[in-house]
Write an enzyme that holds these catalytic residues in place. Structure first.
Site, PDB file in Angstrom:
ATOM      1  N   GLY A   1      -7.885  -3.478   4.727  1.00  0.00           N
ATOM      2  CA  GLY A   1      -9.279  -3.305   4.320  1.00  0.00           C
ATOM      3  C   GLY A   1      -9.424  -3.083   2.829  1.00  0.00           C
TER       4      GLY A   1
ATOM      5  N   ASP B   1      -3.193  -1.409  10.835  1.00  0.00           N
ATOM      6  CA  ASP B   1      -3.414  -0.217  10.004  1.00  0.00           C
ATOM      7  C   ASP B   1      -2.524  -0.190   8.763  1.00  0.00           C
ATOM      8  OD1 ASP B   1      -5.156   0.625  12.083  1.00  0.00           O
ATOM      9  OD2 ASP B   1      -3.392   1.272  13.199  1.00  0.00           O
ATOM     10  N   GLU B   2      -2.227  -1.347   8.219  1.00  0.00           N
ATOM     11  CA  GLU B   2      -1.382  -1.418   7.020  1.00  0.00           C
ATOM     12  C   GLU B   2      -2.182  -1.157   5.744  1.00  0.00           C
ATOM     13  OE1 GLU B   2      -1.766  -3.994   9.106  1.00  0.00           O
ATOM     14  OE2 GLU B   2       0.155  -4.391  10.090  1.00  0.00           O
TER      15      GLU B   2
ATOM     16  N   THR C   1     -10.264   3.359  15.050  1.00  0.00           N
ATOM     17  CA  THR C   1     -11.182   3.037  16.147  1.00  0.00           C
ATOM     18  C   THR C   1     -11.187   4.136  17.206  1.00  0.00           C
ATOM     19  OG1 THR C   1     -10.782   0.709  15.726  1.00  0.00           O
ATOM     20  CG2 THR C   1     -11.734   1.239  17.866  1.00  0.00           C
TER      21      THR C   1
ATOM     22  N   HIS D   1     -10.820  -1.460  10.097  1.00  0.00           N
ATOM     23  CA  HIS D   1     -10.320  -1.656   8.737  1.00  0.00           C
ATOM     24  C   HIS D   1     -11.016  -0.672   7.800  1.00  0.00           C
ATOM     25  CE1 HIS D   1      -8.965  -6.032   9.782  1.00  0.00           C
ATOM     26  NE2 HIS D   1      -8.324  -5.099  10.435  1.00  0.00           N
TER      27      HIS D   1
ATOM     28  N   ASP E   1       2.015   6.084  -2.702  1.00  0.00           N
ATOM     29  CA  ASP E   1       2.099   7.515  -3.039  1.00  0.00           C
ATOM     30  C   ASP E   1       2.926   8.287  -2.010  1.00  0.00           C
ATOM     31  OD1 ASP E   1      -0.224   6.629  -1.589  1.00  0.00           O
ATOM     32  OD2 ASP E   1      -0.915   8.707  -1.534  1.00  0.00           O
TER      33      ASP E   1
END
Ligand code: IMP
Ligand code: MG
Length: 376
Positions: free
Chosen positions: A17, A13-14, A281, A41, A314
C-alpha cells in the site's frame, strides 16, 4: 515505461500500500484485479492518520488517480460504498468492470460455516471471498451486471432468494450510483496505453497465497501474481515495463498453513510489537518468522520480478542482525548494513526501494534514483 506492477512476495501484508501510494504521485491510474474485501492495504503517510483500503486501489488517497476495479475481483458492494464514503471518493474517479463478480450476503455465511466444519482450518477472513469465487468457477455466480438485471426485472421462482439479495445489494448500488462507474476495463486500459497514461497494477495478497502456486489448500482463491493481470484486468502482461516485488526483512502470515521459518512465541511477540503486525482486515495477530529468500527467489523467477522494494527496514536496524534462509536452504544471521546486498545476491534482483516506519520517514531509493517511469 507506462505500466508497472506491484506484488507481494510473501504471505501478504508486505507493505504494498505504501509503495503504491508513493508511486501513484506520478501515475494516472491504479488497477486492482484480484481478491476483494479480504485484502487490506495500509497507506501510512508521515504525520497523517494511518488509512487502509480493502477494495479500492491504494492510489485512492490521490485526487488525480483513476481507480479501477477489474473483472477478476469479487466485490462486496456494501463495503465498497462504505470505503467510498470514508475516502470521499466520487464516481468520476472510479471505473468498475461490470463483469466482476458479486459477494452476496450468503457468501459470508458459507465462508464462516465451511471454516467451522474444516478439521484443518485455513483461517479465512470470513469476507465471503472463497465462496464467491467458487460460485464463479461453477458458473452459478452473479456478476455486478447480473445483479443489476435481476434486481430490476421479473425472476424465475427458483431465483427468488437471489432476487431478494440482489435487490438489497442494488439498493446500495443505487445509493452510490455504482453502475455509473461501469466500464469495460480491458478497453479502458488499451485506450490509456495508447494515450501514454501511467498505470500501476496492484496485486492483492502475497504470492505464497496464490491459488495455484501457494501451499494449497492454505491459500486464497485468486491469482496473486503476474497471471492475474491477464485474467483479472484483461491486460497483456508483456506490456508491463517493470514488476516490483515487495518484501519485509522477516515473514508474517495470518491464518493457518505451513510457515517454514516460524519463530518461537517470545521472539515472534517482540517483532510483532515492533512492526505492529496485526491483520488489517481481521485484527488477528500475525504469525512471525525469519526471512525466507529461497521462497522469495522462486516468486521472483515465476513472476519475472525486475526490482525489489524492502519495507520495514527500521525493524532490521532495530534487531541489528536479520535471520534469513538463502537460496540453497542454509540459514544465517546478516547484519542490517549488508542486508540489501545479500537480498539482491540471493534473489538475483536489485533492491530499488527501501521504506522505514512512518515516524522515521518514508521511502528512499537505492543507488540510481531515476524515477521508475523514466527508466527503460
Ligand atoms: P480468504 O482469502 O479469506 O479465503 O483467506 C485465505 C487465507 O488467505 C487465510 O489464511 C487468510 O488469512 C489469507 N489472506 C487473505 N487475504 C489476505 C491478505 O490480504 N493479507 C494476508 N493474508 C490474507
Ligand atoms: Mg494486508
Amino acid at each position: 515505461m507506462t505500466a508497472i506492477m506491484i506484488m507481494g512476495l510473501q504471505w501478504g501484508d508486505e507493505g504494498k500500500g505504501r509503495i503504491i501510494d508513493r508511486l501513484a504521485g506520478k501515475a494516472d491510474t491504479v488497477v486492482r484485479f484480484n481478491g476483494g474485501p479480504n485484502a487490506g492495504h495500509t497507506i501510512p503517510r508521515p504525520g497523517m492518520i494511518k488509512r487502509a483500503v480493502h477494495q479500492l486501489p491504494s492510489g485512492a488517497l490521490h485526487d488525480h488517480i483513476l481507480n479501477v476495479l477489474g473483472r477478476g475481483m469479487v466485490i462486496d458492494v456494501t463495503k465498497l460504498a462504505q470505503e467510498m464514503i470514508e475516502l470521499n471518493m466520487c464516481n468520476e474517479r472510479l471505473a468498475i468492470d461490470p463483469c466482476a463478480h458479486t459477494i452476496l450476503p450468503h457468501h459470508k455465511d458459507v465462508d464462516r460455516l465451511m471454516e467451522a466444519q474444516r478439521s484443518s482450518k485455513i483461517g479465512t477472513t470470513a469476507t465471503g471471498n472463497g465462496p464467491a469465487y467458487a460460485d464463479k468457477a461453477s458458473r452459478s455466480g452473479l456478476r455486478l451486471c447480473d445483479v443489476m438485471a435481476k434486481a430490476g426485472g421479473l425472476v424465475d421462482r427458483s431465483e427468488i432468494s437471489i432476487a431478494v439479495e440482489a435487490r438489497a445489494v442494488a439498493r446500495v448500488i443505487g445509493f452510490r450510483d455504482l453502475d455509473m462507474c461501469f466500464t469495460d476495463v480491458p478497453s479502458l486500459l488499451s485506450e490509456q496505453m495508447a494515450d501514454n497514461k501511467r498505470i500501476i497494477f496492484e496485486c492483492a495478497h502475497g504470492f505464497e497465497l496464490d491459488l495455484d502456486h501457494g501451499q494449497y489448500p492454505y491459500v486464497t482463491s485468486s491469482s496473486c501474481g503476474i497471471g492475474g493481470v491477464y485474467s483479472g484486468a484483461g491486460f497483456d502482461p508483456r506490456r508491463i515495463g517493470a514488476v516490483i516485488g515487495v518484501l519485509k526483512p522477516y515473514s508474517t502470515r495470518v491464518g493457518a498453513g505451513p510457515m517454514p521459518n516460524e519463530y518461537e512465541p517470545s521472539i515472534a511477540a517482540k517483532i510483532r510489537e515492533m512492526g505492529g503486525e496485526y491483520g488489517t482486515t481481521t485484527g488477528r495477530p500475525r504469525r512471525i518468522g525469519a526471512l525466507d529468500l529461497r521462497a522469495i527467489a522462486r516468486a521472483c523467477d515465476i513472476n519475472g520480478v525486475d526490482y525489489l522494494a524492502l519495507t520495514h527496514f527500521d525493524i532490521a536496524e532495530e534487531v541489528k542482525y536479520v535471520e534469513l534462509t538463502g537460496r540453497t536452504g542454509e540459514t544465517r544471521m546478516v547484519h542490517h548494513d549488508a542486508l540489501v546486498v545479500v537480498i539482491a545476491e540471493e534473489t538475483g534482483v536489485p533492491v530499488k526501494y527501501i521504506t522505514t516506519g512512518p515516524k522515521l520517514g518514508d521511502m528512499s531509493e537505492v543507488g540510481n534514483s531515476e524515477s521508475i517511469w523514466e527508466m527503460h
